[in-house]
Design an enzyme around this catalytic site. Structure first.
Site, short mmCIF file in Angstrom:
data_model
loop_
_atom_site.label_atom_id
_atom_site.label_comp_id
_atom_site.label_asym_id
_atom_site.label_seq_id
_atom_site.Cartn_x
_atom_site.Cartn_y
_atom_site.Cartn_z
CG HIS A 86 -1.85 -1.19 1.16
ND1 HIS A 86 -2.91 -1.29 0.29
CD2 HIS A 86 -1.83 -2.35 1.86
CE1 HIS A 86 -3.50 -2.46 0.46
NE2 HIS A 86 -2.87 -3.12 1.40
CG ASN A 100 15.48 5.12 -1.96
OD1 ASN A 100 15.92 5.73 -2.92
ND2 ASN A 100 16.08 4.06 -1.44
#
Length: 183
Positions: A86, A100
């Site tokens: 998710h 990132n």
């Protein structure tokens, strides 16, 4: 010869520029597979035939992998999703180069208050699992946002944001060892 955005994204994972065939082989990883389709959808305008096809394929993988990242989102080269699961990014958010983003992250719009709007995230930002970044705020360059942090304020360059609400600590090499294979 210049490298494509997809090649630069995949470079972040391997530290090597890959051929198209090598990139396709790496697409067994859900996070890389999603980036592949996202970047292809971003290359083509929404009303074009290829744009529609790529967005349809991308929608399938949004549902399959749990990534809610839209082609309209401005994302710099060297984008890296460390894990799959998710993930929600508002389509109006802006994300810099060599960023990132881990699983469970939410980058969201605030609908009221002094920070009504969406975040702008700088270059070389590492966002840990389950972090929430919300509102019209600016995250500087070389920033580490710790796992489970709640960030609803500007974060200056060279900082670490930790906790809920986030506490900001200045650190010159905030993302050293966290962001590898920079382009």
């Amino acid at each position: 010869m210049g490298h494509s955005t997809i090649q630069k994204d995949f470079y972040r994972e391997s530290g090597k520029y890959l051929s198209h065939f090598q990139i396709l082989k790496k697409c067994f990883s859900p996070n890389l597979h999603y980036i592949y389709w996202l970047r292809n959808a971003q290359k083509h305008s929404k009303p074009s035939l290829l744009g529609k096809i790529y967005r349809l394929i991308l929608r399938h993988y949004q549902i399959k992998y749990g990534f809610q990242i839209y082609p309209e989102t401005e994302i710099g080269e060297g984008f890296y999703l460390g894990h799959w699961g998710h993930l929600v990014i508002n389509p109006k958010a802006k994300i810099g180069k060599n960023c990132n983003i881990a699983q469970g992250v939410t980058i969201a719009q605030a609908n009221r208050g002094k920070n009504e709007g969406v975040p702008i995230i700088g270059n070389e930002v590492w966002i840990g699992p389950n972090a929430v970044i919300v509102g019209k705020i600016t995250i500087g360059n070389n920033v580490l946002i710790a796992p489970n942090a709640y960030v609803n304020m500007d974060i200056p360059d060279n900082s670490i944001a930790l906790g809920n609400p986030a506490v900001i600590t200045s650190k010159m090499n905030a993302t050293e060892g966290y962001i590898n294979n920079k382009i």
